[in-house]
Design an enzyme around this catalytic site. Structure first.
Site, PDB file in Angstrom:
ATOM      1  N   ASP A   1      55.999  60.692   0.994  1.00 38.00           N
ATOM      2  CA  ASP A   1      55.200  61.913   1.117  1.00 38.00           C
ATOM      3  C   ASP A   1      55.362  62.501   2.518  1.00 38.00           C
ATOM      4  OD1 ASP A   1      53.470  63.885   0.344  1.00 38.00           O
ATOM      5  OD2 ASP A   1      51.839  62.530  -0.213  1.00 38.00           O
TER       6      ASP A   1
ATOM      7  N   HIS B   1      58.115  69.413  -8.388  1.00 41.68           N
ATOM      8  CA  HIS B   1      57.116  69.573  -7.331  1.00 41.68           C
ATOM      9  C   HIS B   1      57.733  70.157  -6.057  1.00 41.68           C
ATOM     10  CE1 HIS B   1      53.454  68.795  -5.120  1.00 41.68           C
ATOM     11  NE2 HIS B   1      54.129  68.088  -4.213  1.00 41.68           N
TER      12      HIS B   1
END
Length: 326
Positions: free
Chosen positions: A151, A224
């Site tokens: 992330d 995403h």
């Protein structure tokens, strides 16, 4: 307001191993509002005092205020782009809007340092605030989310990070400040883990183990990474993500606490529009088939100097003028 020195809060500090996120509402009465204003002057001192006990821990705290809270606490002037976060999307895919007057984003490599600072900050506020959400986050392996992907890969660094997250001349009174949008996502791990690695990679748009972005001819337009890329005049507009995994395995709870810092909230809101509505409409972020947003609030983060000076700021009370009888 003294804005002679516009040192930002710890918005772009390095990622730590642990974090505590606290969102609270503030009591309406004047006595409790005054308690919160006075507390603003103490925040940085408390961070320093607790931090000296273990300087290597990287302890920091970012403090932000919601739109309604700013009006009640400080009045005018107000940050130009501060507003209540409006829900985005419809049906089962909604970036919800939830209450929140005060945000504390506390970071350190050791959870005990986060815990101690949170305890000191909240005890100073007493019953002036009501905590409505508290999440204890942790670094998961090599900065991966609970779903197994790294992330924050595209976060800007150095001077670029400041350019994308710190307000400048466009709002001089609040220069050195930032905007932050926080959301709590819960993941359906059973459904996610039922996918193959290749299927997961197409949902995210990156390779799972090597963390390399998929080639454009392979990456789906509803991945995403594709939908959270925002460009203007051919230039990518970036934010700082300081997301943290959290969870309670015994309760079947697995999540990601999203924290997005930006110079303008419109960039984050555009990303969420792309995710929840789609680009074009209907081409929504496939990750939302496995992740659900359960909170969403926008805050303004004043500079360090402004935060301290807010202790002496309060809305100007206007007296109502009663018309003379005819």
């Amino acid at each position: 307001m003294n804005t002679s020195i516009n040192e930002p809060q710890a918005v772009s500090n390095p990622v730590t191993r642990n974090a505590i996120f606290i969102v609270a509402t503030i009591a309406q009465d004047s006595e409790h509002l005054e308690t919160v204003r006075a507390w603003c002057e103490d925040v940085e001192g408390l961070v320093r005092s607790v931090g000296t006990r273990f300087p290597a821990s990287g302890l920091s705290c970012v403090c932000g205020f919601g739109s309604d809270a700013w009006d009640r606490l400080f009045g005018q002037p107000r940050p130009m782009q501060l507003h209540p976060f409006k829900a985005i999307g419809s049906g089962e895919r909604i970036a919800v809007s939830t209450p929140g007057d005060l945000l504390l984003h506390i970071r350190a490599d050791e959870m005990d340092m986060c815990f101690e600072l949170a305890t000191q900050l909240i005890s100073k506020l007493g019953d002036a605030v009501t905590v409505i959400d508290e999440v204890h986050g942790f670094r998961y392996f090599d900065q991966r989310a609970i779903i197994g992907f790294v992330d924050g890969t595209e976060n800007p660094t150095g001077r670029e990070a400041e350019d994308y997250t710190v307000i400048g001349d466009e709002d001089q009174t609040f220069a050195g400040g930032s905007y932050v949008l926080v959301q709590k996502y819960l993941h359906d791990m059973n459904a996610w883990n039922a996918l193959t690695v290749e299927q997961q990679e197409k949902v995210i748009g990156r390779s799972k183990f090597a963390n390399i972005e998929l080639d454009e001819d392979v990456k789906p337009t509803n991945s995403h990474s594709a939908l959270t890329t925002v460009e203007e005049n051919g230039r990518e507009l970036k934010i700082i993500r300081d997301n943290m995994p959290f969870g309670r395995p015994g309760m079947g709870e697995f999540g990601t606490y999203f924290v997005g810092y930006a110079r303008t909230p419109s960039i984050i809101e555009t990303m969420l529009e792309n995710m929840f509505v789609g680009r074009p409409a209907g081409n929504y972020d496939r990750l939302l088939d496995f992740s659900r947003a359960v909170t969403g609030t926008l805050f303004f983060v004043p500079s360090v100097t402004l935060l301290e000076s807010l202790a002496s700021c309060k809305p100007v009370e206007t007296e109502s003028v009663q018309a003379s009888p005819v």
